[in-house]
Design a protein around this motif. Structure first.
Motif, PDB file in Angstrom:
ATOM      1  N   ASN A 273       1.053  -1.345  -0.223  1.00 43.02           N
ATOM      2  CA  ASN A 273      -0.159   0.156   0.097  1.00 43.02           C
ATOM      3  C   ASN A 273       0.905   1.172   0.382  1.00 43.02           C
ATOM      4  OD1 ASN A 273      -3.080   1.042   0.897  1.00 43.02           O
ATOM      5  ND2 ASN A 273      -1.445   2.186   1.983  1.00 43.02           N
ATOM      6  N   THR A 274       1.865   0.680   0.940  1.00 37.00           N
ATOM      7  CA  THR A 274       2.894   2.362   0.268  1.00 37.00           C
ATOM      8  C   THR A 274       3.426   2.342  -0.461  1.00 37.00           C
ATOM      9  OG1 THR A 274       3.436   2.183   3.174  1.00 37.00           O
ATOM     10  CG2 THR A 274       5.054   3.546   2.006  1.00 37.00           C
ATOM     11  N   ALA A 275       3.765   1.182  -1.272  1.00 36.89           N
ATOM     12  CA  ALA A 275       4.129   1.029  -2.804  1.00 36.89           C
ATOM     13  C   ALA A 275       3.326   1.905  -3.875  1.00 36.89           C
ATOM     14  CB  ALA A 275       5.030   0.258  -3.242  1.00 36.89           C
ATOM     15  N   VAL A 276       1.999   1.998  -3.714  1.00 34.15           N
ATOM     16  CA  VAL A 276       1.140   2.978  -4.504  1.00 34.15           C
ATOM     17  C   VAL A 276       1.164   3.656  -4.126  1.00 34.15           C
ATOM     18  CG1 VAL A 276      -1.137   2.433  -4.587  1.00 34.15           C
ATOM     19  CG2 VAL A 276      -0.103   0.699  -4.818  1.00 34.15           C
ATOM     20  N   ASP A 277       1.043   3.898  -2.434  1.00 36.50           N
ATOM     21  CA  ASP A 277       0.805   5.461  -2.079  1.00 36.50           C
ATOM     22  C   ASP A 277       2.326   5.975  -2.466  1.00 36.50           C
ATOM     23  OD1 ASP A 277      -0.746   6.979  -0.240  1.00 36.50           O
ATOM     24  OD2 ASP A 277       0.598   7.155   1.002  1.00 36.50           O
ATOM     25  N   CYS A 281       4.310   1.514  -7.714  1.00 36.05           N
ATOM     26  CA  CYS A 281       3.684   0.481  -7.799  1.00 36.05           C
ATOM     27  C   CYS A 281       2.145   1.338  -8.442  1.00 36.05           C
ATOM     28  CB  CYS A 281       3.395  -0.181  -6.816  1.00 36.05           C
ATOM     29  SG  CYS A 281       2.075  -1.630  -7.304  1.00 36.05           S
ATOM     30  N   PRO A 282       2.249   1.088 -10.373  1.00 35.56           N
ATOM     31  CA  PRO A 282       0.985   1.308 -10.452  1.00 35.56           C
ATOM     32  C   PRO A 282      -0.155   0.620 -10.679  1.00 35.56           C
ATOM     33  CG  PRO A 282       2.484   0.880 -12.144  1.00 35.56           C
ATOM     34  CD  PRO A 282       2.756   0.173 -10.779  1.00 35.56           C
ATOM     35  N   ALA A 283       0.048  -0.815 -10.480  1.00 33.64           N
ATOM     36  CA  ALA A 283      -1.818  -2.175 -10.082  1.00 33.64           C
ATOM     37  C   ALA A 283      -2.399  -1.400  -8.852  1.00 33.64           C
ATOM     38  CB  ALA A 283      -0.141  -3.213  -9.769  1.00 33.64           C
ATOM     39  N   LYS A 284      -3.681  -1.957  -8.847  1.00 32.28           N
ATOM     40  CA  LYS A 284      -4.266  -2.149  -8.443  1.00 32.28           C
ATOM     41  C   LYS A 284      -4.095  -3.720  -7.628  1.00 32.28           C
ATOM     42  CE  LYS A 284      -7.526   0.075 -11.423  1.00 32.28           C
ATOM     43  NZ  LYS A 284      -9.154  -0.069 -12.227  1.00 32.28           N
ATOM     44  N   LEU A 285      -4.534  -3.095  -6.321  1.00 29.21           N
ATOM     45  CA  LEU A 285      -4.445  -4.205  -5.177  1.00 29.21           C
ATOM     46  C   LEU A 285      -5.392  -4.835  -4.279  1.00 29.21           C
ATOM     47  CD1 LEU A 285      -1.401  -2.573  -2.662  1.00 29.21           C
ATOM     48  CD2 LEU A 285      -1.439  -3.438  -5.369  1.00 29.21           C
ATOM     49  N   ARG A 286      -5.815  -5.874  -4.207  1.00 22.66           N
ATOM     50  CA  ARG A 286      -7.125  -6.345  -4.093  1.00 22.66           C
ATOM     51  C   ARG A 286      -6.830  -7.438  -2.828  1.00 22.66           C
ATOM     52  NH1 ARG A 286     -11.360  -5.102  -7.430  1.00 22.66           N
ATOM     53  NH2 ARG A 286     -12.554  -7.036  -5.451  1.00 22.66           N
ATOM     54  N   SER A 287      -7.642  -7.398  -1.476  1.00 23.85           N
ATOM     55  CA  SER A 287      -6.373  -8.414  -0.678  1.00 23.85           C
ATOM     56  C   SER A 287      -8.107  -9.032  -0.269  1.00 23.85           C
ATOM     57  CB  SER A 287      -6.872  -7.706   0.875  1.00 23.85           C
ATOM     58  OG  SER A 287      -7.381  -7.392   1.346  1.00 23.85           O
ATOM     59  N   TYR A 288      -7.470 -10.657   0.118  1.00 24.61           N
ATOM     60  CA  TYR A 288      -8.751 -11.224   0.087  1.00 24.61           C
ATOM     61  C   TYR A 288      -9.026 -12.164   1.540  1.00 24.61           C
ATOM     62  CZ  TYR A 288      -9.305 -10.654  -4.458  1.00 24.61           C
ATOM     63  OH  TYR A 288      -9.798  -9.770  -6.195  1.00 24.61           O
TER      64      TYR A 288
END
Length: 590
Positions: A273-277, A281-288
């Motif tokens: 999440n920090t890398a996106v912030d 990291c341009p990718a979308k993150l999803r958690s399960y």
């Protein structure tokens, strides 16, 4: 990936590809010398496309440079360094397969030791009549092989190897006996079949004309110990773990994360999440995440909620899991999962969550597997770690070790612990080289042990069946070698485990993690499901082949089955699982 050598392997390869129904598979027959029998090579490529670079190397086409060809299942971390070393521009259009080929051109048979990441590849050098098959040091990607007369077959799955053999191999009874007992063979090569073997992690096969060798090409080496302040150690650990996570974020969106709410998966998600912030990291993150209402001891929701609340770039999915039960059908292949070998654990959890992620478009699943092994999730059960401490901390931690390990276990660890202290004293006096710390020694043993290799095989096999690629930051080479060099006191403190994560990510993990001692446990969840199917289990074990073949005494089988009718809160779950899966697998072979 499949590669085969032999006088009939070209025909067998084409038939095998059709029989396995490989998606986007391409059979490429390469002949070394038509006048010489046994020189034909068949390569088959079929892997999951997960990175942008894959668009420049379409799956189903064999990558080649001149007379050298490769099939690979690979994700490289040191792409920039490799590009510089082999004289290529560091461009995203260069695939990992091409980089491995360039490394082979530059370093030949030693190319595997220059790679960082998860990889299994097979190279055919037509000019040298050489086949080189290589597996990464931790065995995240897998390769199996078999010799069949004038044929040699190497593939990513046991089923693919078996499909090319003239005769179906027999069960490996010695392997099954060790499997049932839970005493895995030290060398991680044997499989449940007597003539099929895994290429062990950090090993490669070389086939050149009439020679065939399986040899280690690399070793995990702890970095030399240095005198560092604790704050410096924790900062370096954080830096290395951050890098390990971010190198595994390279891929097509969205990226899936399996998050339980425990230390390991929560740390990975927060760093991603920090890398996106911060724009890395341009990718979308999803958690399960699996959550439980009835089995509260397996539920980590309070910690999970605090982690997810702090991750503004993560789309979270909570999956009610009380009714996603362990079943016999989840062991014997009736659920569609590969049943090439008896599975080592319940197959209801990981594959079930990965299937949901794949349905949402995720082709990559990032998880915390191996963190418990690397960071000692249960450090107080290893008595050698106590004797490795300086005197003051040793006295402070002794009570926690006594409570967990008991006096007998601590006594058994006294001799190796004493030897270690003597060797450290000799090194301080300049009389010997510094020994590997107790923690490092235990970690090295875990890396090369057969059980570790088996866990990696199961993880790779089930993830590929679902259609996702596993990425495991805690199996990063630089991170492993750094952690192996650390004194034991960095792994626990005051009765609490995973000190490296607590201190290294103090400003990243939610505050409640600092005092956390509770660990979620799904034992009752699985055992209650076993009890619900105890009649089915008893039917499978009524006249067991494992007893007929002398793999386990009848009294042991009877005692384990009777446990299912007892009031035990959890029971010997692993023992029942191993016994049952071995029995079902043997009957399937018969």
């Amino acid at each position: 990936m499949i590669a085969g050598q032999g006088s009939e392997i070209a025909k067998a390869g084409a038939e095998m590809a059709a029989r396995l129904r490989l998606p986007a598979a391409d059979v490429n027959v390469i002949s070394g010398d038509p006048a010489l029998p046994g020189r034909s090579i068949t390569l088959i490529q079929s892997t999951i496309s997960t990175t942008v670079e894959d668009d420049f190397s379409p799956r189903g086409q064999i990558t080649s440079r001149g007379a050298v060809r490769i099939v690979a299942d690979a994700r490289l971390d040191n792409r920039a360094a490799l590009c510089a070393a082999v004289g290529l521009p560091s461009l995203n259009s260069i695939s990992d397969e091409t980089l491995i080929l360039c490394a082979y051109e530059r370093w030949g048979r030693e190319c595997g030791s220059r790679l960082r990441g998860d990889f299994a590849f097979i190279i055919f050098d037509e000019a040298r009549q050489l086949v080189l098959a290589c597996r990464d040091p931790f065995g995240v990607r897998i390769l199996a092989y078999a010799r069949d007369g004038d044929r040699i077959v190497i593939a990513s799955t046991i089923g693919a190897v078996e499909g090319a053999l003239r005769r179906r191999p027999k069960p490996n009874l010695e392997y099954l006996e060790n499997f049932i007992r839970g005493t895995d063979a030290w060398m991680p090569g044997p499989t449940a079949y007597d003539t099929i073997y895994w290429i062990p992690p950090a090993h490669q096969i070389e086939i050149c004309r009439d020679s065939f060798t399986v040899a280690r090409y690399d070793k995990i080496r702890p970095v030399p110990p240095r005198n560092r302040k604790p704050a410096e150690v924790f900062a370096e650990f954080r830096s290395l773990l951050t890098a390990a996570v971010e190198t595994r974020l390279r891929g097509k969106s969205p990226l899936g994360f399996m998050v339980s709410g425990g230390f390991d998966s929560s740390s990975i998600l927060r760093l991603a999440n920090t890398a996106v912030d911060e724009g890395r990291c341009p990718a979308k993150l999803r958690s399960y995440s699996a959550v439980y209402d009835r089995f509260t001891e397996a539920d980590d929701r309070p910690y999970l909620t605090s982690v997810l609340t702090s991750c503004q770039h993560v789309a979270a999915t909570l999956l009610p899991w009380d009714d996603q039960r362990w079943t016999v059908a989840g062991l014997d292949g009736r659920d569609g999962a590969p049943f090439e070998e008896p599975p080592r654990g319940p197959r209801s959890f990981g594959p079930g969550i990965a299937r949901r992620a794949a349905a949402d478009g995720c082709r990559i699943m990032v998880g915390g597997l191996w963190a418990d092994q690397l960071l000692f999730g249960s450090p107080y059960s290893f008595g050698r770690l106590l004797w490795d401490l300086p005197l003051g901390p040793m006295l402070r931690e002794a009570r926690a070790f006594m409570a967990e390990s008991a006096a007998v276990a601590l006594t058994r660890s006294l001799v190796p612990g004493g030897v270690l202290r003597v060797r450290r004293l000799a090194a301080a006096l300049g009389l010997a080289d510094p020994p590997v710390r107790a923690a490092g020694s235990l970690l090295l043993r875990r890396v090369v042990h057969g059980r570790h290799a088996g866990i990696m095989v199961d993880a790779a096999r089930t993830s590929k069946w679902v259609g996702v690629e596993n990425r495991l930051p805690f199996l990063d080479r630089d991170l492993q070698e750094f952690v192996m060099s650390l004194p034991s006191e960095y792994f626990f403190e005051g009765g609490r485990s995973k000190r490296l994560l607590r201190e290294g990510l103090r400003d990243t993990l939610p505050p409640e993690f600092q005092q956390r001692r509770h660990v979620a446990h799904a034992g009752r969840f699985v055992f209650e499901a076993m009890k619900a199917e105890r009649d089915e289990i008893a039917r499978h074990l009524r006249s067991p082949l494992v007893v007929q073949k002398g793999l386990v005494p009848a009294a042991v089988v009877r005692r384990l089955v009777e446990t299912l009718w007892s009031d035990s809160p959890t029971g010997p779950i692993p023992a029942i699982q191993r016994l049952l899966t071995a029995e079902i697998w043997l009957r399937d072979q018969e």
